[in-house]
Design a protein around this motif. Structure first.
Motif, mmCIF file in Angstrom:
data_model
loop_
_atom_site.group_PDB
_atom_site.id
_atom_site.type_symbol
_atom_site.label_atom_id
_atom_site.label_comp_id
_atom_site.label_asym_id
_atom_site.label_seq_id
_atom_site.Cartn_x
_atom_site.Cartn_y
_atom_site.Cartn_z
ATOM 1 N N LEU A 1 0.823 -1.207 0.000
ATOM 2 C CA LEU A 1 0.000 0.000 0.000
ATOM 3 C C LEU A 1 0.861 1.262 0.000
ATOM 4 N N TRP B 1 0.801 4.037 -2.935
ATOM 5 C CA TRP B 1 0.562 5.453 -2.622
ATOM 6 C C TRP B 1 1.672 6.332 -3.211
ATOM 7 N N LEU C 1 -3.259 4.574 -5.934
ATOM 8 C CA LEU C 1 -4.409 4.240 -5.091
ATOM 9 C C LEU C 1 -5.556 5.176 -5.448
ATOM 10 N N LEU D 1 -6.939 5.149 4.708
ATOM 11 C CA LEU D 1 -5.527 4.817 4.897
ATOM 12 C C LEU D 1 -4.937 5.752 5.945
ATOM 13 N N TRP E 1 -7.995 3.088 -0.574
ATOM 14 C CA TRP E 1 -7.484 1.915 -1.263
ATOM 15 C C TRP E 1 -8.601 0.899 -1.394
#
Length: 213
Positions: free
Chosen positions: A53, A57, A62, A96, A209
């Protein structure tokens, strides 16, 4: 690396089941798999999912790249999988929690005195900390614990331990800002690679996400 047939287009599989629960994956390896993927399926512990993730990013990908996760069999992975409802329900867009050093937080973060023994109660840390506009620390503390609140959006739960056997101060909010003596930060079990005197965790309302069930 392999291709896995998920929902819709084939997904790129990143198998990191060989990682220990508190071991970060190689950034170069994650980038080599993730950067050109149209969908990713991650196998492994929480730091593996966090690394994917964080890379997506940084690449501004995302939530365009959906992510599926097959958790490892450790306590943190099981806990996060339950919180996210992995393996059940429909595809979901999730918030997130990020930090100001380029990382993400999925399960548990901690701030303690730098150089302290592994026993978390062994040393105290001079600090000042705010959870949104609430001052949650102003002086020596044993540790500060942070968890994303997956029952809400862009919210974290903060617990400040001042002394053993004393009541823990618990708050919730969008962001935690810490200024302190040299501190050790741990993100999802992985120690940050150097001491810090300032740290911020926050629910980033600009970022989402996509979790595949």
């Amino acid at each position: 690396m392999a291709r896995w047939q998920g929902i819709g287009m084939p997904a790129t599989q990143l198998d990191l089941r060989g990682l220990a629960a508190e071991q970060p994956p190689s950034r170069r390896h994650v980038a080599s798999v993730v950067d050109d993927a149209e969908e990713v399926r991650v196998l492994g512990p929480v730091p593996a999912l966090a690394a994917v993730l964080a890379r997506l990013w940084r690449r501004d990908r995302l939530p365009a790249v959906p992510v599926a996760w097959e958790p490892a069999d450790d306590a943190a992975s099981r806990g996060l999988a339950r919180a996210l409802g992995v393996g059940s329900g429909a595809e979901r867009e999730l918030p997130l929690v990020r930090d100001d050093h380029g990382g993400v937080l999925l399960w548990h973060g901690r701030v303690t005195a730098f150089g302290a023994p592994r026993r978390p109660l062994a040393r105290r840390l001079g600090s000042q900390a705010y959870n949104d506009d609430q001052r949650v620390a102003n002086g020596p503390v044993t540790r500060i614990d942070v968890r994303p609140d997956w029952t809400a959006v862009d919210r974290i739960s903060v617990a400040v331990v001042t002394l053993p056997l004393r009541p823990v101060r618990r708050t919730t909010g969008r962001a935690l800002q810490v200024a302190s003596a040299p501190a050790q930060v741990t993100r999802d079990g992985v120690p940050f690679d150097r001491e810090v005197t300032k740290w911020t965790w926050y629910g980033d309302d600009r970022v989402r996400w996509l979790l595949r069930p």
